[in-house]
Design a protein around this motif. Structure first.
Motif, PDB file in Angstrom:
ATOM      1  N   ILE A 123      -6.999   4.176   5.078  1.00  0.00           N
ATOM      2  CA  ILE A 123      -7.526   2.983   5.753  1.00  0.00           C
ATOM      3  C   ILE A 123      -7.681   3.239   7.238  1.00  0.00           C
ATOM      4  CG2 ILE A 123      -6.977   0.597   6.405  1.00  0.00           C
ATOM      5  CD1 ILE A 123      -5.736   0.289   3.609  1.00  0.00           C
ATOM      6  N   PHE A 156       0.834  -1.198   0.000  1.00  0.00           N
ATOM      7  CA  PHE A 156       0.000   0.000   0.000  1.00  0.00           C
ATOM      8  C   PHE A 156       0.873   1.255   0.000  1.00  0.00           C
ATOM      9  CE2 PHE A 156      -2.572  -3.191   2.244  1.00  0.00           C
ATOM     10  CZ  PHE A 156      -3.670  -3.198   1.423  1.00  0.00           C
ATOM     11  N   GLU A 203      -2.795   5.589   0.997  1.00  0.00           N
ATOM     12  CA  GLU A 203      -3.809   4.560   1.144  1.00  0.00           C
ATOM     13  C   GLU A 203      -3.834   4.036   2.577  1.00  0.00           C
ATOM     14  OE1 GLU A 203      -4.032   2.639  -3.321  1.00  0.00           O
ATOM     15  OE2 GLU A 203      -2.668   1.774  -1.854  1.00  0.00           O
ATOM     16  N   GLU A 204      -2.653   3.913   3.157  1.00  0.00           N
ATOM     17  CA  GLU A 204      -2.580   3.449   4.548  1.00  0.00           C
ATOM     18  C   GLU A 204      -3.256   4.448   5.483  1.00  0.00           C
ATOM     19  OE1 GLU A 204       0.931   1.561   7.330  1.00  0.00           O
ATOM     20  OE2 GLU A 204       1.410   2.232   5.315  1.00  0.00           O
ATOM     21  N   VAL A 225     -10.112  -3.051   4.732  1.00  0.00           N
ATOM     22  CA  VAL A 225      -9.515  -3.592   3.506  1.00  0.00           C
ATOM     23  C   VAL A 225     -10.508  -4.521   2.810  1.00  0.00           C
ATOM     24  CG1 VAL A 225      -7.671  -5.064   2.603  1.00  0.00           C
ATOM     25  CG2 VAL A 225      -7.163  -3.336   4.334  1.00  0.00           C
ATOM     26  N   GLU A 226     -11.221  -5.320   3.622  1.00  0.00           N
ATOM     27  CA  GLU A 226     -12.230  -6.217   3.058  1.00  0.00           C
ATOM     28  C   GLU A 226     -13.328  -5.417   2.362  1.00  0.00           C
ATOM     29  OE1 GLU A 226     -13.644  -9.123   5.847  1.00  0.00           O
ATOM     30  OE2 GLU A 226     -15.490  -9.360   4.749  1.00  0.00           O
ATOM     31  N   THR A 281     -12.064  -3.907  -0.899  1.00  0.00           N
ATOM     32  CA  THR A 281     -11.971  -4.861  -2.001  1.00  0.00           C
ATOM     33  C   THR A 281     -13.356  -5.254  -2.500  1.00  0.00           C
ATOM     34  OG1 THR A 281     -11.806  -6.673  -0.424  1.00  0.00           O
ATOM     35  CG2 THR A 281      -9.756  -5.798  -1.313  1.00  0.00           C
ATOM     36  N   GLU A 283      -8.888  -2.515  10.801  1.00  0.00           N
ATOM     37  CA  GLU A 283      -8.318  -2.207   9.490  1.00  0.00           C
ATOM     38  C   GLU A 283      -8.523  -3.362   8.496  1.00  0.00           C
ATOM     39  OE1 GLU A 283      -4.839   0.844  11.013  1.00  0.00           O
ATOM     40  OE2 GLU A 283      -4.266  -1.005  10.004  1.00  0.00           O
ATOM     41  N   SER A 284      -8.551  -4.578   9.020  1.00  0.00           N
ATOM     42  CA  SER A 284      -8.791  -5.711   8.118  1.00  0.00           C
ATOM     43  C   SER A 284     -10.197  -5.645   7.518  1.00  0.00           C
ATOM     44  CB  SER A 284      -8.578  -7.037   8.846  1.00  0.00           C
ATOM     45  OG  SER A 284      -9.494  -7.150   9.924  1.00  0.00           O
TER      46      SER A 284
END
Length: 161
Positions: free
Chosen positions: A20, A12, A16-17, A35-36, A39, A31-32
């Motif tokens: 997030i 990333f 972008e980080e 990201v999910e 996507t 954070e996961s």
């Protein structure tokens, strides 16, 4: 999967980080999960959100075109299947007619018999049957004459009547 945190974060950009973490803090999720969600839904920062919406409408339009093309192919497939079934029925009918014609031709065509076969029918020797066929000698006896009623000699060949 890679467990090295630097390798994972290397995928990333810094912006972008930051996005997030900002999204995770704003919506109080991990954070996961962010990201999910990114996507799955294509969530990006606000400037690119409009591009994502435009891209999604473009993708939806392409999807609709593909669905229409698929419907057309399915329709063509069913029409071809119907035509194939009709042709198979016609082939079956023609094969049946051909079999019937072959049977009638075989019935009309006189069956040629050899001297061996006639000897087996009458129970006489092949030599006697050959003499009968050439007209040198006539068949004698009631039983032999009855057996020979179903047969005739045409041009020196035994045939069924």
């Amino acid at each position: 999967m890679t467990e090295d945190k630097t390798a994972i974060t290397g995928y990333f950009d810094i912006t972008e980080e930051e996005l997030i973490t900002a999204y995770a803090d704003k919506h109080r999720v991990t954070e996961s999960r962010v990201v999910e969600a990114m996507t799955k839904k294509g969530i990006r920062h606000d400037k690119e959100a409009s591009k994502g919406i435009a891209n999604s409408s473009l993708l939806e339009e392409r999807l609709k075109r593909l669905e229409r093309a698929l419907d057309d192919w399915v329709d063509i497939h069913f029409r071809c299947a119907e035509k194939t079934e009709k042709l198979e029925e016609q082939i079956a009918r023609l094969e049946q007619e051909l079999e019937e014609l072959n049977k009638t031709i075989k019935m009309e065509e006189p069956q040629k018999l050899t001297d061996e076969m006639m000897a087996a029918v009458t129970g006489q020797s092949e030599w006697k049957v050959k003499l009968w066929r050439h007209g040198i000698q006539k068949p004698r006896g009631k039983i032999i004459k009855q057996k020979l009623e179903a047969y005739k000699i045409v041009d020196g060949v035994w045939m069924k009547r």
